[in-house]
Write an enzyme that holds these catalytic residues in place. Sequence first.
Site, PDB file in Angstrom:
ATOM      1  N   PHE A 108       1.080  -1.291   0.117  1.00 51.89           N
ATOM      2  CA  PHE A 108       0.042   0.031  -0.009  1.00 51.89           C
ATOM      3  C   PHE A 108       0.913   1.342  -0.189  1.00 51.89           C
ATOM      4  O   PHE A 108       0.579   2.335  -0.339  1.00 51.89           O
ATOM      5  CB  PHE A 108      -1.132  -0.060   1.555  1.00 51.89           C
ATOM      6  CG  PHE A 108      -0.253   0.376   2.372  1.00 51.89           C
ATOM      7  CD1 PHE A 108      -0.342   1.757   2.814  1.00 51.89           C
ATOM      8  CD2 PHE A 108       0.292  -0.555   3.310  1.00 51.89           C
ATOM      9  CE1 PHE A 108       0.115   2.073   4.003  1.00 51.89           C
ATOM     10  CE2 PHE A 108       1.123  -0.040   4.541  1.00 51.89           C
ATOM     11  CZ  PHE A 108       0.807   1.228   4.968  1.00 51.89           C
ATOM     12  N   LYS A 109       2.084   1.191   0.506  1.00 52.46           N
ATOM     13  CA  LYS A 109       2.864   2.270   0.491  1.00 52.46           C
ATOM     14  C   LYS A 109       3.069   3.051  -0.966  1.00 52.46           C
ATOM     15  O   LYS A 109       3.414   4.196  -0.905  1.00 52.46           O
ATOM     16  CB  LYS A 109       4.312   2.005   1.017  1.00 52.46           C
ATOM     17  CG  LYS A 109       4.203   1.171   2.445  1.00 52.46           C
ATOM     18  CD  LYS A 109       3.722   2.070   3.635  1.00 52.46           C
ATOM     19  CE  LYS A 109       3.789   1.424   4.648  1.00 52.46           C
ATOM     20  NZ  LYS A 109       5.068   1.140   5.508  1.00 52.46           N
ATOM     21  N   ASP A 110       2.945   2.080  -1.978  1.00 55.04           N
ATOM     22  CA  ASP A 110       3.056   2.740  -3.416  1.00 55.04           C
ATOM     23  C   ASP A 110       2.272   3.915  -3.409  1.00 55.04           C
ATOM     24  O   ASP A 110       2.650   4.674  -4.403  1.00 55.04           O
ATOM     25  CB  ASP A 110       3.155   1.579  -4.485  1.00 55.04           C
ATOM     26  CG  ASP A 110       3.895   0.483  -4.285  1.00 55.04           C
ATOM     27  OD1 ASP A 110       5.089   0.979  -4.221  1.00 55.04           O
ATOM     28  OD2 ASP A 110       3.759  -0.648  -4.411  1.00 55.04           O
TER      29      ASP A 110
END
Length: 477
Positions: free
Chosen positions: A113-115
């Site tokens: 999800f950090k993307d």
Amino acid sequence: MKYVSTRGRRDLGGFSEVLLMGLAPDGGLAMPERIPTFSADELEGLRGLDYADLAYAVMRPYIDDIPESDLRALLRATYHPDVFHSADITPLTPLGDSGLFLLELSNGPSLAFKDIAMQFLGHVFEYVLERRGERLNILGATSGDTGSAAEYAMRGKARVNVFMLSPHGRMSAFQQAQMFSLDEPNVFNIAVRGVFDDCQDLVKEVNADAEFKARYTIGAVNSINWARVLAQAVYYFKAYLALNLPAGQPMDFSVPSGNFGNVFAGYLAKQMGLPIGQLAVASNENDVLHEFFSTGVYRVRRSAQVAQTSSPSMDIGKASNFERYLYLIAGADGVQTRAWWAEVGGSRPVDLRGTAHWEAVRASGLVGGRSSHAERLETIRRADERFGRLIDPHTADGLRVGEQYARAGVPMVCLETALPAKFEATVQEAVGRTPPRPQRFKGIEALPRHFTLLDNDAAALKAFVAGKLGQTLQATP
């Protein structure tokens, strides 16, 4: 929009200044001087927007120092189907007829999800630095996913170097390979003998050295960076719009949380007018946040007290973004927030029991839950059998806590954090088979690894950074 520090300083400048700043000069975190809100009618007006246009609508009030056409172009380059392998960018998937939904956030380049936020940071860093004719040296810490997301977003960026600290031997084999297999001239992986909190404390200690920070233009991509929190708030709006609920009907979210950035983005969205009822904060065995929301006592764990678990990205004993939440709970009172954090720095718990601030916490809609290794495996197995959906261990923590807090008639959206391929051993233990992985990552563990092993020592870290910049800056345009 001007920005202030959670610890009281009020002259941080605009978005571009705090983007490059990392920690504020007083050690606090950047916050907007006010939080713009959407009316019910304005929320309805967001329906039908694609992800890039929705991101513009949500983020624009906070980013008024970049021209509209340029910001729209940055967001379109960021949230493109070719990057996230989906026209929806963050698809919302119902889990049968359970009333539970999975918000898919792991379709980007690093499968986490950090993307969603980090890809934006890569583009906006490049844009701002180019306009200013400046360079930035990012110093970050990762428990697993932030590092690879940052490095994939920043590789090839001519004006940015990345120094990423990770706890030696505490990431999954896939996470280690994903980071350490990169052989980029502007990426430096540093494995620290310690836990994630040691890495995070080293970053803060270097940032606290104002002379060193200025000389080597040190910035941050961790969730302390305001731009990341802001970008993450967008997918809460996206989930609300995808549910197509009647105006004003609430929804709930369950969010796996270690450093508190992901769930704080949800709280920000709620403050902006999104009809969120509960925000369930899901912890693993390192249950600092669960303890707080259950008792009113925030008690950080020392490094030796941080357990190594099967959801390693949440193996954190001190949640940095929690300061932002307490700042808002205190009514944007920087003096009170600074006093609380002085207690944390002195290894004393922050105890809100019996205070008006604790009543504010309880009214905020945030609740806590936790999951153990056995419960994590059972949740992965049950999601596979009941819904035909394979999930990673962190998402399993979120799903389990989401089930505990689910309310009849109120959708419960569980945030996915990574694809199960990133945590093969745990998924294999749960369901007896290896999860599939994208073709581009097959055999990644066999690739050569590029990293430096350092002791938990700020002086050694500074010497490493200074030495590498002495070698590389002359070749950087």
